[in-house]
Design a protein around this motif. Sequence first.
Motif, PDB file in Angstrom:
ATOM      1  N   ILE A 184       0.848  -1.188   0.000  1.00 23.48           N
ATOM      2  CA  ILE A 184       0.000   0.000   0.000  1.00 23.48           C
ATOM      3  C   ILE A 184       0.886   1.241   0.000  1.00 23.48           C
ATOM      4  CG2 ILE A 184      -1.694   1.339   1.322  1.00 23.48           C
ATOM      5  CD1 ILE A 184      -2.921  -1.242   2.250  1.00 23.48           C
ATOM      6  N   ASP A 185       0.718   2.070  -1.003  1.00 20.61           N
ATOM      7  CA  ASP A 185       1.504   3.297  -1.149  1.00 20.61           C
ATOM      8  C   ASP A 185       3.004   3.028  -1.069  1.00 20.61           C
ATOM      9  OD1 ASP A 185       1.805   6.043  -1.591  1.00 20.61           O
ATOM     10  OD2 ASP A 185       1.895   6.480   0.556  1.00 20.61           O
ATOM     11  N   GLY A 186       3.431   1.933  -1.678  1.00 19.49           N
ATOM     12  CA  GLY A 186       4.849   1.586  -1.687  1.00 19.49           C
ATOM     13  C   GLY A 186       5.357   0.961  -0.412  1.00 19.49           C
ATOM     14  N   HIS A 187       4.486   0.701   0.547  1.00 21.99           N
ATOM     15  CA  HIS A 187       4.871   0.097   1.826  1.00 21.99           C
ATOM     16  C   HIS A 187       4.406  -1.352   1.868  1.00 21.99           C
ATOM     17  CE1 HIS A 187       5.772   3.959   4.104  1.00 21.99           C
ATOM     18  NE2 HIS A 187       5.191   4.389   2.987  1.00 21.99           N
ATOM     19  N   LYS A 188       5.272  -2.240   2.356  1.00 22.70           N
ATOM     20  CA  LYS A 188       4.852  -3.623   2.570  1.00 22.70           C
ATOM     21  C   LYS A 188       3.723  -3.658   3.589  1.00 22.70           C
ATOM     22  CE  LYS A 188       7.739  -6.868   3.259  1.00 22.70           C
ATOM     23  NZ  LYS A 188       8.858  -7.669   3.836  1.00 22.70           N
ATOM     24  N   ALA A 189       2.772  -4.563   3.374  1.00 20.84           N
ATOM     25  CA  ALA A 189       1.634  -4.650   4.282  1.00 20.84           C
ATOM     26  C   ALA A 189       1.172  -6.097   4.410  1.00 20.84           C
ATOM     27  CB  ALA A 189       0.485  -3.770   3.792  1.00 20.84           C
ATOM     28  N   LEU A 190       0.616  -6.391   5.561  1.00 21.01           N
ATOM     29  CA  LEU A 190      -0.017  -7.678   5.819  1.00 21.01           C
ATOM     30  C   LEU A 190      -1.519  -7.479   5.715  1.00 21.01           C
ATOM     31  CD1 LEU A 190       0.246 -10.669   6.894  1.00 21.01           C
ATOM     32  CD2 LEU A 190      -0.094  -9.685   9.183  1.00 21.01           C
ATOM     33  N   GLU A 191      -2.163  -8.293   4.887  1.00 22.14           N
ATOM     34  CA  GLU A 191      -3.614  -8.241   4.722  1.00 22.14           C
ATOM     35  C   GLU A 191      -4.238  -9.420   5.462  1.00 22.14           C
ATOM     36  OE1 GLU A 191      -6.875  -8.846   1.071  1.00 22.14           O
ATOM     37  OE2 GLU A 191      -4.785  -8.292   0.631  1.00 22.14           O
ATOM     38  N   ALA A 192      -5.279  -9.152   6.223  1.00 17.93           N
ATOM     39  CA  ALA A 192      -5.970 -10.210   6.967  1.00 17.93           C
ATOM     40  C   ALA A 192      -7.468 -10.071   6.776  1.00 17.93           C
ATOM     41  CB  ALA A 192      -5.630 -10.139   8.453  1.00 17.93           C
ATOM     42  N   ARG A 193      -8.139 -11.211   6.575  1.00 21.91           N
ATOM     43  CA  ARG A 193      -9.590 -11.228   6.390  1.00 21.91           C
ATOM     44  C   ARG A 193     -10.193 -12.323   7.260  1.00 21.91           C
ATOM     45  NH1 ARG A 193     -11.489  -8.843   1.401  1.00 21.91           N
ATOM     46  NH2 ARG A 193      -9.759  -8.002   0.176  1.00 21.91           N
ATOM     47  N   SER A 194     -11.273 -11.998   7.917  1.00 18.52           N
ATOM     48  CA  SER A 194     -11.985 -13.016   8.696  1.00 18.52           C
ATOM     49  C   SER A 194     -13.299 -12.424   9.202  1.00 18.52           C
ATOM     50  CB  SER A 194     -11.122 -13.526   9.847  1.00 18.52           C
ATOM     51  OG  SER A 194     -11.692 -14.703  10.411  1.00 18.52           O
ATOM     52  N   ILE A 195     -13.801 -12.997  10.310  1.00 16.56           N
ATOM     53  CA  ILE A 195     -15.096 -12.629  10.873  1.00 16.56           C
ATOM     54  C   ILE A 195     -14.910 -12.054  12.276  1.00 16.56           C
ATOM     55  CG2 ILE A 195     -17.417 -13.442  11.452  1.00 16.56           C
ATOM     56  CD1 ILE A 195     -16.700 -13.715   8.494  1.00 16.56           C
ATOM     57  N   TRP A 196     -15.566 -10.935  12.555  1.00 22.64           N
ATOM     58  CA  TRP A 196     -15.604 -10.402  13.904  1.00 22.64           C
ATOM     59  C   TRP A 196     -16.910 -10.841  14.573  1.00 22.64           C
ATOM     60  CZ3 TRP A 196     -19.826  -7.489  15.141  1.00 22.64           C
ATOM     61  CH2 TRP A 196     -20.515  -6.864  14.096  1.00 22.64           C
ATOM     62  N   ASP A 197     -16.903 -10.874  15.881  1.00 21.76           N
ATOM     63  CA  ASP A 197     -18.147 -11.063  16.613  1.00 21.76           C
ATOM     64  C   ASP A 197     -18.098 -10.243  17.895  1.00 21.76           C
ATOM     65  OD1 ASP A 197     -16.498 -12.504  18.268  1.00 21.76           O
ATOM     66  OD2 ASP A 197     -17.576 -14.395  18.089  1.00 21.76           O
ATOM     67  N   ILE A 198     -19.167 -10.290  18.667  1.00 22.89           N
ATOM     68  CA  ILE A 198     -19.270  -9.531  19.912  1.00 22.89           C
ATOM     69  C   ILE A 198     -19.279 -10.506  21.084  1.00 22.89           C
ATOM     70  CG2 ILE A 198     -20.684  -7.974  21.307  1.00 22.89           C
ATOM     71  CD1 ILE A 198     -19.380  -6.585  18.954  1.00 22.89           C
ATOM     72  N   GLU A 199     -18.358 -10.296  21.993  1.00 23.66           N
ATOM     73  CA  GLU A 199     -18.298 -11.117  23.209  1.00 23.66           C
ATOM     74  C   GLU A 199     -19.602 -10.981  23.994  1.00 23.66           C
ATOM     75  OE1 GLU A 199     -16.119 -13.641  25.908  1.00 23.66           O
ATOM     76  OE2 GLU A 199     -15.763 -13.007  23.839  1.00 23.66           O
ATOM     77  N   ASN A 200     -20.218 -12.123  24.302  1.00 20.32           N
ATOM     78  CA  ASN A 200     -21.441 -12.185  25.103  1.00 20.32           C
ATOM     79  C   ASN A 200     -22.673 -11.592  24.420  1.00 20.32           C
ATOM     80  OD1 ASN A 200     -20.206 -13.411  27.426  1.00 20.32           O
ATOM     81  ND2 ASN A 200     -19.332 -11.398  27.925  1.00 20.32           N
TER      82      ASN A 200
END
Length: 325
Positions: free
Chosen positions: A258-274
């Motif tokens: 991104i914009d010439g910078h190395k980046a780690l991309e992560a994809r998954s699912i969020w949820d809400i505790e309780n």
Amino acid sequence: MKNFSLLLIALLLFSCNDGPKKKYLPESIGAINSLGVVISNDLWEGAVGDKLREHFAAPVVGLTWEEPLFSLEQMPQKVFTGTTRYRRAVLFVDLDTVNVAHLKTDLYAAPQEIGVIKGRTQEELITNIETYADEFIAAIKGMELEETQKRFLRSLSKDKILEEKFGVTFRLPSIYKLGKQEDNFVWIDREIQKGSMNIIAYEIPWESLDNDSTLVTDFIRMRDSIGEKYIPGPDIRNKKTYMTTEDAFAPHFFETEIDGHKALEARSIWDIENYPMAGPFLTFVIDDEANNRKLVVEGFTFAPATNKRDYMFELEAILRSVKFK
């Protein structure tokens, strides 16, 4: 001599104006992530069509239910005329006397990517699809991201909070509003029909997430700590609610830039505790060695009982527009 000079000047002017003229191309049309597939009905309904759907309608990674990478719209060749040729993304697949596969850019309109796949037999068509699908998908997705970012220019946010806190700018539509800011945290969101689309940003130390063997654990611990501190869930009596990373789905990681910078991309699912709430998220952890830090930018969507592919694609287009000052 005077007449000769005038003649020479005239010839020079004529030669300058007689150069190759730039071809006029109409503006391409079509919904974002819509792919026109020009193919005969027989091929579409058989093994060739199955192979096309396997790749170009594969499920998008990290969504709460299966949604296709592209919405495929099949049409026979006789329909591919007139303004139909102005579609932004097209696949042209047919049996021929040659065995070739290549991309054509801005052939009938601009921007436009046309993937041409030909073969002498159905087996050659299938082989070409398997060989070139990833290249075609990357080109079409890149074009769609640029088109989405271009559309943002119609009405950009004038808020400077991300520049002031983190020294970066986003191509952020004005419909997004600042929701929360802390010393090392910014939350921006927009309302949608059945929920919200959200962007958060924060910094982590430069040496964070450097151990491949513990990456998954470290990443989840990082996200969950931010969620507990800054992203509360609904008020429930005698229960603490906050955003976490869904335990049942391990994040998918990719290397990107991104914009010439190395980046780690992560994809998954969020949820809400309780509390029973969940949705997809997309995170970029961007190296910023000059400032001895990593910048984390994340987009997540809450839209129950609604398709989320296009929401997440818009968020990705915004996050990939990051520019370091």
